[in-house]
Scaffold this motif. Structure first.
Motif, mmCIF file in Angstrom:
data_model
loop_
_atom_site.group_PDB
_atom_site.id
_atom_site.type_symbol
_atom_site.label_atom_id
_atom_site.label_comp_id
_atom_site.label_asym_id
_atom_site.label_seq_id
_atom_site.Cartn_x
_atom_site.Cartn_y
_atom_site.Cartn_z
ATOM 1 N N TYR A 133 16.017 40.355 3.985
ATOM 2 C CA TYR A 133 14.608 40.175 3.608
ATOM 3 C C TYR A 133 13.794 41.457 3.793
ATOM 4 O O TYR A 133 12.893 41.748 3.004
ATOM 5 C CB TYR A 133 13.985 39.009 4.380
ATOM 6 N N THR A 134 14.138 42.251 4.804
ATOM 7 C CA THR A 134 13.451 43.538 5.000
ATOM 8 C C THR A 134 13.621 44.422 3.764
ATOM 9 O O THR A 134 12.660 45.051 3.291
ATOM 10 C CB THR A 134 14.023 44.259 6.245
ATOM 11 N N SER A 135 14.833 44.463 3.218
ATOM 12 C CA SER A 135 15.070 45.281 2.022
ATOM 13 C C SER A 135 14.430 44.674 0.774
ATOM 14 O O SER A 135 13.966 45.402 -0.105
ATOM 15 C CB SER A 135 16.576 45.460 1.786
ATOM 16 N N VAL A 136 14.409 43.352 0.705
ATOM 17 C CA VAL A 136 13.778 42.690 -0.443
ATOM 18 C C VAL A 136 12.286 43.065 -0.494
ATOM 19 O O VAL A 136 11.749 43.403 -1.561
ATOM 20 C CB VAL A 136 13.976 41.157 -0.343
ATOM 21 N N LEU A 137 11.629 43.029 0.665
ATOM 22 C CA LEU A 137 10.219 43.437 0.723
ATOM 23 C C LEU A 137 10.064 44.914 0.369
ATOM 24 O O LEU A 137 9.154 45.298 -0.376
ATOM 25 C CB LEU A 137 9.644 43.200 2.127
ATOM 26 N N ALA A 138 10.955 45.751 0.895
ATOM 27 C CA ALA A 138 10.859 47.194 0.645
ATOM 28 C C ALA A 138 11.028 47.499 -0.837
ATOM 29 O O ALA A 138 10.325 48.349 -1.397
ATOM 30 C CB ALA A 138 11.905 47.938 1.460
ATOM 31 N N SER A 139 11.944 46.793 -1.473
ATOM 32 C CA SER A 139 12.208 47.049 -2.886
ATOM 33 C C SER A 139 10.966 46.739 -3.731
ATOM 34 O O SER A 139 10.572 47.525 -4.605
ATOM 35 C CB SER A 139 13.405 46.199 -3.327
ATOM 36 N N ALA A 140 10.333 45.604 -3.455
ATOM 37 C CA ALA A 140 9.105 45.264 -4.184
ATOM 38 C C ALA A 140 7.981 46.238 -3.838
ATOM 39 O O ALA A 140 7.150 46.574 -4.693
ATOM 40 C CB ALA A 140 8.695 43.832 -3.864
ATOM 41 N N ARG A 141 7.958 46.714 -2.598
ATOM 42 C CA ARG A 141 6.938 47.685 -2.186
ATOM 43 C C ARG A 141 7.062 48.986 -2.985
ATOM 44 O O ARG A 141 6.060 49.597 -3.385
ATOM 45 C CB ARG A 141 7.095 47.972 -0.684
ATOM 46 N N ASP B 193 11.863 53.980 -0.402
ATOM 47 C CA ASP B 193 11.587 53.421 0.928
ATOM 48 C C ASP B 193 12.919 53.268 1.638
ATOM 49 O O ASP B 193 13.817 52.586 1.118
ATOM 50 C CB ASP B 193 10.877 52.067 0.801
ATOM 51 N N GLU B 194 13.053 53.912 2.803
ATOM 52 C CA GLU B 194 14.374 53.893 3.460
ATOM 53 C C GLU B 194 14.818 52.478 3.817
ATOM 54 O O GLU B 194 16.026 52.212 3.938
ATOM 55 C CB GLU B 194 14.389 54.822 4.683
ATOM 56 N N GLU B 195 13.883 51.533 3.948
ATOM 57 C CA GLU B 195 14.281 50.152 4.279
ATOM 58 C C GLU B 195 15.053 49.471 3.136
ATOM 59 O O GLU B 195 15.690 48.442 3.357
ATOM 60 C CB GLU B 195 13.058 49.314 4.663
ATOM 61 N N CYS B 196 14.995 50.062 1.943
ATOM 62 C CA CYS B 196 15.808 49.519 0.831
ATOM 63 C C CYS B 196 17.304 49.598 1.144
ATOM 64 O O CYS B 196 18.105 48.876 0.543
ATOM 65 C CB CYS B 196 15.555 50.298 -0.461
ATOM 66 N N SER B 197 17.688 50.488 2.046
ATOM 67 C CA SER B 197 19.114 50.693 2.317
ATOM 68 C C SER B 197 19.656 49.828 3.446
ATOM 69 O O SER B 197 20.852 49.900 3.764
ATOM 70 C CB SER B 197 19.365 52.173 2.625
ATOM 71 N N LEU B 198 18.814 49.011 4.066
ATOM 72 C CA LEU B 198 19.286 48.192 5.195
ATOM 73 C C LEU B 198 20.204 47.049 4.743
ATOM 74 O O LEU B 198 21.197 46.733 5.400
ATOM 75 C CB LEU B 198 18.088 47.630 5.969
ATOM 76 N N HIS B 199 19.849 46.400 3.654
ATOM 77 C CA HIS B 199 20.638 45.278 3.104
ATOM 78 C C HIS B 199 22.000 45.806 2.659
ATOM 79 O O HIS B 199 22.075 46.665 1.788
ATOM 80 C CB HIS B 199 19.844 44.704 1.929
#
Ligand code: SP5
Ligand code: ZN
Length: 353
Positions: A135-143, A6-12
């Protein structure tokens, strides 16, 4: 094998952490995911697949983490900026509720009302700064972890969650060691819920990250349906957990197995201990195996002190395959950007071939 991303994992992307009293560049970077992905894609052995954005991650996270902790992670950065914090900056704790200053007092087990108090209450070190994107990346990682778990439960095919931030240091109500949500624990609870008989769906978690997974151990310490087996450095971070004497509590007694190893551990000794851990899992006979996959055991890792070589990862994959269980691999640590891709690929190939 399917690999979920998930590309949002890279935001954090916190700029720094504090180790040994020094401000150092943050070790747990988005480039870690990039290097692993580059090593896995291109020749058709692994299929990269986007995580499912429609999964209600918070609902699944609530099976593992307390509601007050989740609300804190979601709201902390915004509250900090309202108090004058730098919108481009990082929220760090300044104190921690060390039991020696709190345990005798009636209010000490309640979450503090000030943001500064909560920031120490919900964290145990100086490696988990919260930024605007955390938090966006934390959610993405669990997703990513949940998407890979769903693949496993629907098809029975083993899968890899290529996610960050990692998870095994995160406990019910605490972040630390680059971890905020415990991705492996969230996947384990999900797999149990999805199975026809959730109370008899045994899960084994094999943690081969260099560090002890104190969070995963805490979450399942009293649970006899999840057995936790960890190989890790005896005298290294997180320092206060991971001894052989920690064997579980109440109904969970006998379902927690720690294998602390000395600094400098090499391939042969490591695989010998891994076979012992695998034997424990074989006797438990779980429905699913989840592997907390860290490659910070590698000889050139900047924060680990084992001496594993790339060849050892092929052997580790092969030993895990010997269990013949539907297996979910979830990325944890590994910080040498030049070798992380090759080592993860070698382990997964050892497992599938
Ligand atoms: C997921 C994961 O691997 N988290 C690890 C967090 C470790 N943080 C503390 C690192 C301490 C490093 N000690 C410095 C030794 C330098 N040679
Ligand atoms: Zn680690």
């Amino acid at each position: 094998m399917k690999v979920f991303v998930d590309e949002e994992c890279s935001l954090h992307r916190p700029p720094y952490e504090i180790l040994s009293g020094k401000i150092v560049a943050y070790h747990e970077t988005p480039d870690r995911l990039l290097q692993i992905r580059l090593a896995l894609e291109g020749d058709g052995v692994f299929q990269i697949e986007d995580a499912d954005r429609s999964i209600d991650v918070q609902r699944h996270a609530l099976q593992v983490h307390s509601v007050d902790y989740i609300e804190y992670l979601e709201s902390a950065f915004g509250l900090w900026v309202e108090e004058g914090g730098d919108p481009e900056g990082s929220l760090f704790p300044e104190t921690f509720p060390n039991a020696k200053i709190t345990q005798r007092f009636a209010t000490a087990n309640l979450a503090p009302r000030s943001l500064a108090g909560k920031t120490g209450y919900y964290c145990f070190d100086l490696s988990c700064p919260i930024t605007a994107d955390t938090y966006t990346s934390v959610l993405a990682s669990a997703r990513v972890s949940l998407s890979a778990a769903r693949e496993l439960s629907r098809s029975g095919e083993s899968a890899f969650a290529l996610s960050r931030p990692p998870g095994h240091h995160a406990g019910t109500s605490v972040a630390g060691g680059y971890c905020f949500f415990n991705n492996v624990a969230i996947a384990a609870k999900y797999l149990q819920q999805e199975s026809e008989c959730s109370t008899c769906c045994g899960i084994a978690i094999l943690d081969i990250d260099y560090h002890h997974g104190n969070g995963t151990q805490e979450i399942f310490y009293s649970d006899s349906s999840v057995t936790y087996v960890s190989l890790h450095a005896e005298l290294d971070y997180p320092y206060f957990t991971g001894s052989r004497e920690e064997r579980g509590d109440g109904p969970g007694e006998g379902f927690n197995h720690n294998f602390p190893l000395p600094f400098g551990t090499e391939d042969g000794a490591y695989c010998g201990e891994l076979r012992k851990g695998v034997k424990v899992i074989k006797e438990f006979d779980p429905a699913y195996l989840i592997v907390s996959l860290g490659v910070d055991t590698f000889e050139s890792d900047p924060i680990g002190a084992f001496k594993l070589t790339t060849a050892c990862y092929a052997e580790i994959g092969c030993i895990i395959r010997g269990l013949s269980k539907p297996t979910l691999f979830v990325l944890e640590g590994g910080y040498d950007l030049d070798t992380i891709g090759k080592n993860v690929r070698t382990l997964l190939e050892g497992f599938i071939t």
